[in-house]
Design an enzyme around this catalytic site. Structure first.
Site, PDB file in Angstrom:
ATOM      1  CB  CYS A  36      -0.935   0.008   1.211  1.00  0.00           C
ATOM      2  SG  CYS A  36      -0.037   0.050   2.782  1.00  0.00           S
ATOM      3  CB  CYS A  39       4.113  -0.473   2.296  1.00  0.00           C
ATOM      4  SG  CYS A  39       2.988  -1.556   3.207  1.00  0.00           S
ATOM      5  CG  ASP A 445      -1.979  12.017 -30.507  1.00  0.00           C
ATOM      6  OD1 ASP A 445      -1.388  13.028 -30.916  1.00  0.00           O
ATOM      7  OD2 ASP A 445      -1.897  10.905 -31.060  1.00  0.00           O
ATOM      8  CG  ASP A 620      -2.714   6.640 -31.288  1.00  0.00           C
ATOM      9  OD1 ASP A 620      -2.197   7.783 -31.206  1.00  0.00           O
ATOM     10  OD2 ASP A 620      -2.961   6.087 -32.368  1.00  0.00           O
ATOM     11  CG  ASP A 624       0.365  10.302 -27.841  1.00  0.00           C
ATOM     12  OD1 ASP A 624       0.634  11.509 -27.927  1.00  0.00           O
ATOM     13  OD2 ASP A 624      -0.238   9.673 -28.737  1.00  0.00           O
TER      14      ASP A 624
END
Length: 726
Positions: A36, A39, A445, A620, A624
């Site tokens: 977590c 931690c 994009d 994509d 990017d």
């Protein structure tokens, strides 16, 4: 195998330090047991306090801890010893070992959950007849005792095995002088089993073997869901680096071509890149003329012509002619490697709900331990026997077990993820939904996201298409392929010669023809466009073919839906100014930028974040991926590059861009359900604790109440199935 070190006599691990010439050393470790944000914060702070450590960063997804030292030397042994003291075993990082450790943990949780489920179901078979005595159907003493012993025989070994993940975690925490959420769970289970055995031996009425193993079964469900959700959040950095060529053709001083591993290519060496091959390292073109497919790097729809004097970046594909490059950077310093480092740096985020759960855990552990101790001691002081006082303390630990709190978020995330999956959206990280619900600005994009990602011919006469098609069918150029696709199958030109960066010529029905740039067909001095082709027979009229990358059919509706949700929209593209400007004008988007490098896109996202904006990036291409990793939340279409999909939090399939506003709507509904579950869990514990302390519930009723609270938060999460409909 974890290293157990004595800080005073730690072995020399300097061989595992990664050193750069004249720069600081770095150490990569595989850390086990960190689950977590608490931690992560504890580890990073403790290591950051070491005198020779400049920075420490833990990637929870991979369990990979990167430690940067202040100088070219570092004490790796002290770092591992510090982690050991915190209760987190660590070893030098090995990707194969990391995958193996993850798979091993997954198998262990599934097996523990199966054992707990088996134990709970079969223990209930013997416990139900005992419970029936509560309704006037009392069993005889001998039969009742036999049922309890049978329940103990089934439930106890199952509880011990299924509880090992909690017991081991609690023991490591206690050894380090701390108490985590697994400590009260472990104490509650052990106390319940102990009391049940005592009651069975004394032929008492209270035995809770089924409650102990049922508690573990429910807790393991929550832990496994969390493990599965986190497993989907793979790092994109490895996929980015995989785009580099594994080897390079290097020309020696004697002119002989040799194949060398990519990592051994040095700055200043001459590299030969043939058509169809990927550029292995950033380089300067010494000889050759060609075109590069930079779509993965910049998102540009048109190939980029290169000639002597131009610079090429690693990851681009050489399309037409051979090139001789002078290497300008090593593979680890290439453009692709730089993007990978940006992705890895932005891969970790700490979600709001995780922070809330961690804060609740920090309060829960000491408060519940203290209340349990006070309940036991207070009961003795008030004249209760040790048995009754211990029963009340055990009931308190069980009824306030954080099972509902542990399921509050995973149950919502799984339900919301299922809802989105049916709508064609894959959620790779549970925390992504939390971040997605917070976004107030959406960055798109252009190529392949707002547009279809492939050029199409614009309004050309059928007769002209038919004339040029035989030549177009012989070329691999993207615009020529689009022209050929429009014409359909048919005859091909003969005696074809392709000139890199210019065009293709050949013979059609006995006449020589050319297809390519304006200058290639004889229109000297005309400024050519990256989205046009010219065709002409020798000495005949020139015909111009214009192309465009069409907007997705629902792009305008998607932008309108986002604005109705109160979100602002922007375009950041690596494409040319003209195509980006036209797309922005059509969609009514006033904020747009074109011609951006991957670093500039990532910097733009950082600037928006610095302004207090919560950015959703939708992209994509390889250019990017850094921006996707830096954004508050990220989405990619299913047609995107693997690296981009892995850098994104959500991936949507098909051509429906409306998945973006749909996902945001579902994420906001999920946030409401998660906060409702948090609120219920808090109220439940506030009401349940006094009841256990006053002896109004025994461990059996406590286990039923705890299970009921878990059921309530799960049912509330299932309400997500009716939300997010368009």
């Amino acid at each position: 195998m974890a290293l157990t070190l004595n800080p005073a006599a730690a072995p020399d691990l300097s061989a595992f330090l990664k050193k750069t010439e004249g720069g600081p050393a770095r150490l990569d470790l595989l850390v086990k047991g960190a689950r977590c944000a608490a931690c992560m914060s504890k580890i990073e702070k403790a290591l950051g306090d070491l005198p020779d450590v400049a920075a420490a960063r833990l990637n929870l997804t991979e369990g990979r801890l990167t430690v940067r030292f202040a100088s070219s030397q570092g004490d790796a042994g002290r770092v591992i010893a510090t982690l050991e003291g915190l209760g987190y075993p660590a070893t030098p990082y090995d990707p194969a070992q990391a995958v193996e450790a993850h798979d091993k943990e997954s198998r262990r949780l599934i097996l523990a959950m199966a054992v707990a489920g088996f134990g709970a179901g079969n223990a209930m078979m013997f416990s139900v007849p005992v419970w029936a005595g509560l309704f006037g159907q009392e069993l005889g003493p001998a039969t009742r005792t036999m049922m309890l012993w049978l329940s103990a025989i089934v439930a106890t070994p199952c509880a011990i095995y299924a509880g090992l993940p909690f017991f081991e975690s609690a023991w490591r925490s206690l050894k380090a002088g701390r108490a985590n959420m697994d400590v009260p769970i472990s104490i509650g289970v052990i106390l319940t089993l102990f009391i049940s055995f005592v009651e069975t031996l004394l032929q008492g009425r209270d035995a809770y073997f089924d409650a102990a193993v049922s508690l573990l079964f429910l807790l393991l469900i929550g832990r496994w869901l969390d493990h599965r959700l986190r497993a989907r959040a793979r790092s994109a950095a490895a996929d980015l680096l995989a785009l580099q060529a594994p080897a390079a053709s290097v020309l020696g001083a004697d002119g002989v071509e040799r194949i060398k591993p990519l990592s051994e290519v040095a700055v200043g060496e001459r590299v030969l890149v043939r058509p169809g091959e990927r550029i292995p390292v950033d380089g300067f073109v010494e000889d050759g003329v060609s075109e590069l497919d930079n779509a993965l790097l910049t998102g540009e729809t048109a190939p980029l012509p290169v000639r002597p004097g131009d610079t090429c970046r690693a990851g681009a594909v050489n399309l037409s002619g051979p090139l001789r490059l002078l290497a300008l950077a090593r593979s680890e310093d290439s453009a692709v490697a730089a993007i990978a480092r940006l992705v890895e740096a932005g891969a970790q985020t700490k979600s709001l709900y995780v922070r809330l759960a961690d804060r609740a855990a920090a309060i829960y552990v000491p408060v519940i331990h203290s209340l349990a101790a006070l309940t036991f001691l207070g009961g003795l002081a008030l004249g209760l026997g040790p048995r009754e006082a211990l029963l009340r303390a055990a009931a308190l630990l069980i009824i306030t077990c954080p099972c509902a709190l542990g399921l509050a978020v995973p149950a919502v995330q799984i339900t919301a993820s299922s809802r989105l999956f049916r709508k064609g959206v894959l959620v790779k990280s549970g925390a992504a939904l939390e971040r997605l619900a917070e976004v107030d600005h959406v960055v798109f994009d252009k190529t392949g996201v707002l547009t279809e990602g492939r050029p199409r011919l614009i309004d050309a006469p059928a007769a002209a298409i038919a004339m040029a098609a035989p030549l177009a069918r012989t070329s691999a150029h993207p615009l020529a392929r689009a022209l050929a696709a429009e014409a359909g199958p048919g005859a091909r030109a003969v005696d074809v010669v392709e000139t890199a960066g210019q065009g293709v010529e050949g013979v059609i029905d006995g006449r020589r023809a050319r297809l390519g740039r304006a200058g290639f067909v004889g229109l000297e001095g005309r400024a050519g466009s990256e989205t046009e082709l010219w065709f002409a027979f020798d000495g005949d009229t020139r015909i111009r073919f214009a192309f465009s990358d069409q907007l997705r059919a629902d792009a305008q509706d998607t932008i309108a839906a986002l604005r109705r949700q109160g979100l602002t929209v922007e375009i950041l593209s690596g494409d040319l100014t003209g195509p980006v400007a036209r797309a922005a004008a059509t969609l009514g988007i006033s904020d747009w930028r074109a011609g951006l490098t991957p670093e500039q896109k990532a910097a733009a996202i950082d600037d928006l974040t610095a302004q207090g904006r919560k950015v959703l990036m939708v992209g994509d291409g390889l250019n990017d991926t850094a921006a996707l990793a830096r954004a508050h939340a990220a989405m990619a279409p299913g047609t995107a590059l693997d690296a981009s999909q892995n850098a994104a939090d959500l991936v949507f399939s098909g051509v429906d861009l409306g998945a973006v506003p749909d996902a945001i709507q579902v994420a906001k509904a999920a946030r409401r359900r998660a906060l409702e579950n948090f609120g219920f869990s808090a109220l439940y514990n506030v009401a349940a604790a006094p009841m256990a302390m006053l002896g109004l519930v025994n461990p059996l009723v406590a286990a039923l109440a705890m299970s009921g609270s878990s059921l309530i938060v799960t049912l509330n999460a299932l309400r997500m199935h009716g939300e997010g409909r368009r």
